[in-house]
Design a protein around this motif. Structure first.
Motif, PDB file in Angstrom:
ATOM      1  N   GLY A  87       0.799  -1.206   0.000  1.00 25.93           N
ATOM      2  CA  GLY A  87       0.000   0.000   0.000  1.00 25.93           C
ATOM      3  C   GLY A  87       0.840   1.269   0.000  1.00 25.93           C
ATOM      4  N   ILE A  88       0.191   2.362  -0.411  1.00 23.82           N
ATOM      5  CA  ILE A  88       0.865   3.648  -0.490  1.00 23.82           C
ATOM      6  C   ILE A  88       1.234   4.160   0.898  1.00 23.82           C
ATOM      7  CG2 ILE A  88       0.575   6.067  -1.162  1.00 23.82           C
ATOM      8  CD1 ILE A  88      -1.273   5.082  -3.399  1.00 23.82           C
ATOM      9  N   THR A  89       0.315   4.019   1.845  1.00 21.07           N
ATOM     10  CA  THR A  89       0.540   4.582   3.177  1.00 21.07           C
ATOM     11  C   THR A  89       1.760   3.973   3.848  1.00 21.07           C
ATOM     12  OG1 THR A  89      -1.821   5.012   3.483  1.00 21.07           O
ATOM     13  CG2 THR A  89      -0.456   4.923   5.458  1.00 21.07           C
ATOM     14  N   ALA A  90       1.806   2.651   3.899  1.00 23.66           N
ATOM     15  CA  ALA A  90       2.925   1.985   4.568  1.00 23.66           C
ATOM     16  C   ALA A  90       4.249   2.305   3.886  1.00 23.66           C
ATOM     17  CB  ALA A  90       2.696   0.473   4.589  1.00 23.66           C
ATOM     18  N   THR A  91       4.244   2.354   2.552  1.00 23.96           N
ATOM     19  CA  THR A  91       5.477   2.640   1.815  1.00 23.96           C
ATOM     20  C   THR A  91       5.932   4.077   2.027  1.00 23.96           C
ATOM     21  OG1 THR A  91       4.810   1.044   0.124  1.00 23.96           O
ATOM     22  CG2 THR A  91       6.565   2.582  -0.457  1.00 23.96           C
ATOM     23  N   SER A  92       4.984   5.023   1.975  1.00 21.82           N
ATOM     24  CA  SER A  92       5.321   6.427   2.176  1.00 21.82           C
ATOM     25  C   SER A  92       5.867   6.663   3.579  1.00 21.82           C
ATOM     26  CB  SER A  92       4.089   7.299   1.938  1.00 21.82           C
ATOM     27  OG  SER A  92       4.371   8.654   2.217  1.00 21.82           O
ATOM     28  N   LEU A  93       5.237   6.048   4.571  1.00 24.69           N
ATOM     29  CA  LEU A  93       5.715   6.200   5.943  1.00 24.69           C
ATOM     30  C   LEU A  93       7.105   5.597   6.101  1.00 24.69           C
ATOM     31  CD1 LEU A  93       2.521   5.437   8.077  1.00 24.69           C
ATOM     32  CD2 LEU A  93       3.557   7.653   7.591  1.00 24.69           C
ATOM     33  N   ALA A  94       7.320   4.414   5.506  1.00 20.36           N
ATOM     34  CA  ALA A  94       8.637   3.776   5.596  1.00 20.36           C
ATOM     35  C   ALA A  94       9.704   4.663   4.958  1.00 20.36           C
ATOM     36  CB  ALA A  94       8.601   2.416   4.904  1.00 20.36           C
ATOM     37  N   ASN A  95       9.372   5.269   3.822  1.00 14.82           N
ATOM     38  CA  ASN A  95      10.301   6.154   3.126  1.00 14.82           C
ATOM     39  C   ASN A  95      10.664   7.353   3.997  1.00 14.82           C
ATOM     40  OD1 ASN A  95      11.635   7.896   1.422  1.00 14.82           O
ATOM     41  ND2 ASN A  95       9.991   8.091  -0.046  1.00 14.82           N
ATOM     42  N   ASN A  96       9.654   8.051   4.507  1.00 19.80           N
ATOM     43  CA  ASN A  96       9.899   9.282   5.256  1.00 19.80           C
ATOM     44  C   ASN A  96      10.501   9.028   6.633  1.00 19.80           C
ATOM     45  OD1 ASN A  96       8.757  11.726   3.666  1.00 19.80           O
ATOM     46  ND2 ASN A  96       7.191  10.165   3.417  1.00 19.80           N
ATOM     47  N   LEU A  97      10.056   7.959   7.293  1.00 24.18           N
ATOM     48  CA  LEU A  97      10.590   7.677   8.620  1.00 24.18           C
ATOM     49  C   LEU A  97      12.018   7.147   8.581  1.00 24.18           C
ATOM     50  CD1 LEU A  97       7.467   6.076  10.374  1.00 24.18           C
ATOM     51  CD2 LEU A  97       8.345   8.401  10.586  1.00 24.18           C
ATOM     52  N   SER A  98      12.497   6.795   7.376  1.00 24.77           N
ATOM     53  CA  SER A  98      13.869   6.302   7.256  1.00 24.77           C
ATOM     54  C   SER A  98      14.894   7.368   7.620  1.00 24.77           C
ATOM     55  CB  SER A  98      14.135   5.807   5.828  1.00 24.77           C
ATOM     56  OG  SER A  98      14.110   6.887   4.907  1.00 24.77           O
ATOM     57  N   LEU A  99      14.453   8.611   7.796  1.00 21.34           N
ATOM     58  CA  LEU A  99      15.382   9.668   8.188  1.00 21.34           C
ATOM     59  C   LEU A  99      16.068   9.365   9.516  1.00 21.34           C
ATOM     60  CD1 LEU A  99      14.352  11.895  10.615  1.00 21.34           C
ATOM     61  CD2 LEU A  99      12.592  12.263   8.897  1.00 21.34           C
ATOM     62  N   VAL A 100      15.450   8.488  10.340  1.00 16.07           N
ATOM     63  CA  VAL A 100      16.062   8.188  11.640  1.00 16.07           C
ATOM     64  C   VAL A 100      17.387   7.448  11.468  1.00 16.07           C
ATOM     65  CG1 VAL A 100      13.806   8.095  12.778  1.00 16.07           C
ATOM     66  CG2 VAL A 100      14.841   5.979  11.961  1.00 16.07           C
ATOM     67  N   VAL A 101      17.560   6.735  10.341  1.00 13.30           N
ATOM     68  CA  VAL A 101      18.805   5.975  10.126  1.00 13.30           C
ATOM     69  C   VAL A 101      19.995   6.909   9.938  1.00 13.30           C
ATOM     70  CG1 VAL A 101      19.970   4.245   8.732  1.00 13.30           C
ATOM     71  CG2 VAL A 101      17.524   4.005   9.210  1.00 13.30           C
ATOM     72  N   PRO A 102      19.965   7.839   8.939  1.00 13.66           N
ATOM     73  CA  PRO A 102      21.108   8.752   8.817  1.00 13.66           C
ATOM     74  C   PRO A 102      21.275   9.673  10.017  1.00 13.66           C
ATOM     75  CG  PRO A 102      19.336   9.420   7.338  1.00 13.66           C
ATOM     76  CD  PRO A 102      18.972   8.070   7.858  1.00 13.66           C
ATOM     77  N   VAL A 103      20.165  10.027  10.675  1.00 12.92           N
ATOM     78  CA  VAL A 103      20.255  10.878  11.865  1.00 12.92           C
ATOM     79  C   VAL A 103      21.030  10.167  12.973  1.00 12.92           C
ATOM     80  CG1 VAL A 103      18.910  11.824  13.782  1.00 12.92           C
ATOM     81  CG2 VAL A 103      18.241  12.325  11.425  1.00 12.92           C
ATOM     82  N   CYS A 104      20.683   8.903  13.227  1.00 18.94           N
ATOM     83  CA  CYS A 104      21.368   8.148  14.281  1.00 18.94           C
ATOM     84  C   CYS A 104      22.850   7.942  13.948  1.00 18.94           C
ATOM     85  CB  CYS A 104      20.675   6.803  14.499  1.00 18.94           C
ATOM     86  SG  CYS A 104      19.074   6.941  15.324  1.00 18.94           S
ATOM     87  N   PHE A 105      23.132   7.634  12.680  1.00 16.44           N
ATOM     88  CA  PHE A 105      24.534   7.474  12.283  1.00 16.44           C
ATOM     89  C   PHE A 105      25.298   8.778  12.437  1.00 16.44           C
ATOM     90  CE2 PHE A 105      23.530   3.330  10.653  1.00 16.44           C
ATOM     91  CZ  PHE A 105      24.750   2.677  10.544  1.00 16.44           C
ATOM     92  N   SER A 106      24.657   9.893  12.058  1.00 13.00           N
ATOM     93  CA  SER A 106      25.323  11.181  12.153  1.00 13.00           C
ATOM     94  C   SER A 106      25.632  11.540  13.602  1.00 13.00           C
ATOM     95  CB  SER A 106      24.454  12.268  11.522  1.00 13.00           C
ATOM     96  OG  SER A 106      25.084  13.532  11.581  1.00 13.00           O
ATOM     97  N   LEU A 107      24.692  11.226  14.502  1.00 15.09           N
ATOM     98  CA  LEU A 107      24.861  11.586  15.912  1.00 15.09           C
ATOM     99  C   LEU A 107      25.838  10.671  16.638  1.00 15.09           C
ATOM    100  CD1 LEU A 107      21.212  12.447  17.041  1.00 15.09           C
ATOM    101  CD2 LEU A 107      23.157  14.012  16.944  1.00 15.09           C
TER     102      LEU A 107
END
Length: 310
Positions: A87-107
């Motif tokens: 579905g669009i919702t689950a995919t869109s959320l997965a895409n946008n929430l993936s920002l936590v990965v580079p954020v955690c690596f950066s920190l």
């Protein structure tokens, strides 16, 4: 901050392209494949005078950049499969929430940016994740997604192994953004080098995309049409420039992905929501409106030091 604002604006231009493609019967898959050729030409024209582009396969960053380009195409294909089957919702959320990965690596891994995060910054990051989830949430019909995309025919919603698709989208987007930040810190010391590295990334995407296109043509799943090439032009120029300005923004803030990526993501969501409402009469749900308000608050909390310094 100027480069970050430009990247947000140009990224919204990409979304507008995708929004308008169905109206002009443009094949999104072909437009994306050919857009990387336009990206390469755009970057080549931006090369400083007397600077040539060449592949130096003896350099580690060359292989990382080529692999990242292949990752762009694979992530797109994975997103298409997830959209069709989950579905669009689950995919869109997965895409946008993936920002936590580079954020955690950066920190916690790269420790980039030179600025320690305080409690307000961390609260802003948490609100950013919540804001992204709420502002991109869309209710789907009870019987699941019904649209057809260029990747494959739509299948009814099923559970089981396919539930791993949005998880894969989350991990792939998070990994590519993290690798972009890593390369920006270690292999892109100047604006001139930025374009060379980007051209190498784009070259990897071109090779992978054309191979996929050839396979689909052999299987008689694709027919090349001129309007798809025109769509590739309108897509490719802002695509390259949005990526270029994002890398410049990361450099401007010392590779601090924990600062740049949340502001970039929620900035794109805010501007896209305003344009969709103004030009396409898209309606926002209560959850979307709450998410947008939280996004503004998150921007303030994440960047309060920079705002006060300005």
């Amino acid at each position: 901050m100027l480069f970050l604002l430009l990247s947000i604006f140009l990224s919204v231009m990409l979304l507008l392209n995708f929004r308008l493609f169905p109206r002009y019967d443009i094949n999104t898959f072909q437009a994306i494949v050919f857009n990387y050729l336009v990206c390469f030409l755009t970057g080549f024209l931006l090369l400083p005078a007397r600077q040539l582009f060449s592949l130096d396969l003896s350099q580690t960053w060359t292989w990382l950049a080529l692999g990242l380009g292949v990752g762009f195409i694979l992530t797109f294909m994975l997103s298409g499969a997830s959209t069709q089957r989950i579905g669009i919702t689950a995919t869109s959320l997965a895409n946008n929430l993936s920002l936590v990965v580079p954020v955690c690596f950066s920190l916690f891994v790269f420790r980039a940016g030179g600025k320690p995060f305080d409690s307000l910054n961390y609260l802003g990051l948490i609100l950013a994740v919540v804001a992204v989830g709420l502002s991109t949430y869309k209710k789907e019909p009870a019987n699941g997604p019904v649209e057809e995309t260029a990747v494959a025919p739509v299948k009814p919603r099923r559970f089981g192994a396919e539930i791993l698709l949005p998880i894969g989208v989350f991990l792939f987007y998070g990994a590519t953004n993290t690798l972009i930040n890593y390369m920006n810190i270690h292999y892109i010391p100047s604006a001139d080098k930025t374009i060379v590295v980007m051209l190498t990334m784009v070259l990897g995407a071109i090779v992978a995309g054309l191979l996929m296109l050839v396979v689909r043509i052999i299987r008689q799943q694709e027919t090349i049409q001129v309007r798809n090439l025109i769509g590739a032009i309108t897509l490719g120029v802002p695509n390259f420039l949005s990526f270029y300005t994002l890398l410049l923004a990361l450099s401007q803030f010392g590779g601090n992905g924990a600062f740049v990526y949340p502001l970039y993501n929620i900035g794109v969501i805010l501007v896209a929501a305003l344009m969709a409402t103004a030009f396409f009469q898209e309606k926002l749900s209560l959850a979307n409106k709450i998410g947008l308000v939280l996004a503004v608050l998150a921007i303030g909390l994440i960047s309060w030091q920079e705002l006060l310094a300005g």
